[in-house]
Design a protein around this motif. Structure first.
Motif, short mmCIF file in Angstrom:
data_model
loop_
_atom_site.label_atom_id
_atom_site.label_comp_id
_atom_site.label_asym_id
_atom_site.label_seq_id
_atom_site.Cartn_x
_atom_site.Cartn_y
_atom_site.Cartn_z
N ALA A 271 44.53 26.00 43.55
CA ALA A 271 44.58 27.22 42.75
C ALA A 271 45.08 28.37 43.61
O ALA A 271 44.97 28.34 44.85
CB ALA A 271 43.21 27.53 42.16
N VAL A 272 45.63 29.38 42.96
CA VAL A 272 46.14 30.56 43.65
C VAL A 272 44.99 31.52 43.91
O VAL A 272 44.26 31.89 42.98
CB VAL A 272 47.24 31.24 42.81
CG1 VAL A 272 47.72 32.52 43.51
CG2 VAL A 272 48.41 30.28 42.59
N VAL A 273 44.84 31.93 45.17
CA VAL A 273 43.78 32.85 45.56
C VAL A 273 44.27 34.28 45.55
O VAL A 273 43.58 35.20 45.08
CB VAL A 273 43.21 32.47 46.94
CG1 VAL A 273 42.19 33.50 47.41
CG2 VAL A 273 42.59 31.08 46.89
N SER A 274 45.48 34.49 46.06
CA SER A 274 46.05 35.84 46.09
C SER A 274 47.57 35.74 46.16
O SER A 274 48.12 34.71 46.56
CB SER A 274 45.52 36.64 47.28
OG SER A 274 45.96 36.06 48.51
N VAL A 275 48.22 36.80 45.74
CA VAL A 275 49.69 36.87 45.80
C VAL A 275 50.09 38.17 46.46
O VAL A 275 49.36 39.17 46.41
CB VAL A 275 50.31 36.77 44.39
CG1 VAL A 275 50.05 35.43 43.76
CG2 VAL A 275 49.79 37.89 43.49
N GLY A 276 51.26 38.16 47.09
CA GLY A 276 51.76 39.35 47.74
C GLY A 276 52.84 40.03 46.91
O GLY A 276 52.92 39.87 45.69
N GLU A 277 53.69 40.80 47.57
CA GLU A 277 54.75 41.51 46.86
C GLU A 277 55.78 40.53 46.31
O GLU A 277 56.32 40.74 45.22
CB GLU A 277 55.43 42.51 47.80
CG GLU A 277 54.51 43.65 48.24
CD GLU A 277 55.23 44.66 49.11
OE1 GLU A 277 56.43 44.44 49.38
OE2 GLU A 277 54.61 45.66 49.51
N THR B 201 48.59 25.48 34.98
CA THR B 201 48.29 26.61 34.10
C THR B 201 49.09 27.82 34.56
O THR B 201 49.66 27.83 35.64
CB THR B 201 46.79 26.94 34.09
OG1 THR B 201 46.39 27.33 35.43
CG2 THR B 201 45.96 25.74 33.66
N GLY B 202 49.09 28.86 33.75
CA GLY B 202 49.82 30.07 34.07
C GLY B 202 51.17 30.11 33.37
O GLY B 202 51.53 29.20 32.61
N SER B 203 51.93 31.15 33.64
CA SER B 203 53.23 31.34 32.99
C SER B 203 54.23 30.25 33.35
O SER B 203 55.14 29.96 32.57
CB SER B 203 53.81 32.72 33.37
OG SER B 203 52.94 33.76 32.98
N ASN B 204 54.08 29.63 34.52
CA ASN B 204 55.01 28.60 34.97
C ASN B 204 54.54 27.19 34.66
O ASN B 204 55.10 26.22 35.18
CB ASN B 204 55.25 28.73 36.48
CG ASN B 204 55.93 30.02 36.85
OD1 ASN B 204 57.08 30.25 36.48
ND2 ASN B 204 55.23 30.89 37.57
N GLY C 151 44.56 32.78 40.07
CA GLY C 151 43.89 31.89 39.13
C GLY C 151 44.77 30.79 38.58
O GLY C 151 44.26 29.83 37.98
N ASP C 152 46.10 30.92 38.75
CA ASP C 152 46.99 29.85 38.31
C ASP C 152 46.67 28.57 39.08
O ASP C 152 46.47 28.60 40.30
CB ASP C 152 48.46 30.23 38.55
CG ASP C 152 48.93 31.33 37.62
OD1 ASP C 152 48.17 31.71 36.72
OD2 ASP C 152 50.08 31.81 37.80
N THR C 153 46.61 27.47 38.37
CA THR C 153 46.30 26.19 39.02
C THR C 153 47.56 25.34 39.12
O THR C 153 48.50 25.49 38.32
CB THR C 153 45.22 25.42 38.25
OG1 THR C 153 45.66 25.18 36.90
CG2 THR C 153 43.93 26.22 38.22
#
Length: 315
Positions: free
Chosen positions: A200-206, A232-235, A263-265
């Motif tokens: 899962a995604v914990v954090s994203v940058g710029e 999950t998520g937009s992608n 939160g994207d998995t």
């Protein structure tokens, strides 16, 4: 191409005034997208234009706002027949969204065009068929699609070319293998499905379409190279190559279609480097049997160092 025009339609075309329009049926090759029809008429049409007896049934050909088509170029010298169509991005009149267009859902879809008498929809003739090229969206206002003829397929390479690196897709299986996710005429044969790991995604940058921090605790470079598919998520449903995995941060080779969000998995697995030696190379996956599965020619003398990373460069 030669075509047989129905007698009733020909008699109508011989009149001083005609009531004909152009209809185009588009069948996406991407799963989950239904065929739809467009017409140059100023109102919707319901017709059964299954001139190839494919049992398509009745379909509504919608009058898309701003739909326009260029002149169609056709020749007898095996050049690719082509035309180009342009339409405004629909809001409600056509079941096509800007999001799907940008995501490539309609790239390389099959198309068939018809000339139709809209006063008598039983009078029609198939004009041409083929595949769409890449669909391009301009500033979110309009989209352009290239209509290519079937001779395009004759220009595609259908045999293998020699290369230093392996040409097979890692994890691919022989054509017709039941349950296989990826099949090839010349496959890798290795079963890579058990190596998928959920994360899962914990954090994203710029750069939220390139790199992001995950919850996976693995050694640096463990997923280098790697494949990542979004759950999950937009992608969701799309797969991307991973170029680097360092300090739990995954970096994609190419930007994702939509921004990655916390939160994207996803699922990720190591990929093959396509070299016979080295980490995640063919020998690591196959051991002593690597030579039976390596779809490359690693001992070819290299005349140009630029060819070393280009499969098929030496023909």
């Amino acid at each position: 191409m030669p075509r047989v025009i129905p007698i009733a339609l020909q008699q109508h075309l011989d009149q001083d005034a005609t009531t004909v329009c152009l209809c185009v049926r588009i069948e996406p090759v991407a799963p989950g997208y239904a065929p739809f029809g467009l017409t140059t008429l100023d109102r919707d049409l319901i017709a059964e234009l299954d001139g190839d007896s494919n049992g398509s049934g009745l379909m509504t050909y919608r009058a898309a706002i701003g739909l326009d088509s260029s002149a169609r170029v056709s020749s007898s010298d095996m050049a690719v027949d082509n035309a180009e169509g342009t339409s405004l991005v629909p809001e409600f009149d056509v079941p096509v969204s800007e999001r799907d267009l940008v995501a490539g859902a309609y790239d390389y879809a099959r198309w068939t065009s018809y000339l139709l008498n809209f006063e008598d929809v039983t009078q029609f003739v198939e004009l041409a068929r083929g595949e769409l090229g890449q669909v391009r969206v301009s500033q979110g206002m309009s989209f352009t699609f290239e209509m290519l003829g079937l001779t395009k397929r004759l220009k595609q390479t259908i045999v293998e070319k020699d290369s230093l690196r392996c040409r097979a897709i890692f994890g691919s299986q022989p054509l017709g293998t039941p349950g296989a996710v990826t099949t090839q005429r010349f496959p890798c044969g290795f079963d890579a499905e058990p190596f998928w790991t959920a994360g899962a995604v914990v954090s994203v940058g710029e750069e939220n379409t390139i790199s992001f921090e995950t919850d996976l605790v693995y050694a640096d470079g463990f997923f280098k190279p790697a494949m990542l598919r979004w759950i999950t998520g937009s992608n969701a449903g799309r797969t991307y190559e991973v170029e680097e995995f360092l300090a739990r941060v995954a970096t994609l080779t190419f930007p994702s279609m939509f921004p990655v969000e916390v939160g994207d998995t996803f699922e990720i697995r190591p990929d093959c480097t396509k070299w016979k030696d080295g980490d995640n190379g063919c020998k690591q996956w196959w051991g002593a049997d690597w030579v039976l599965h390596y779809r490359g020619e690693p001992y070819i003398p290299v005349g140009d160092t630029g060819q070393i990373n280009a499969p098929g460069a030496s023909i």
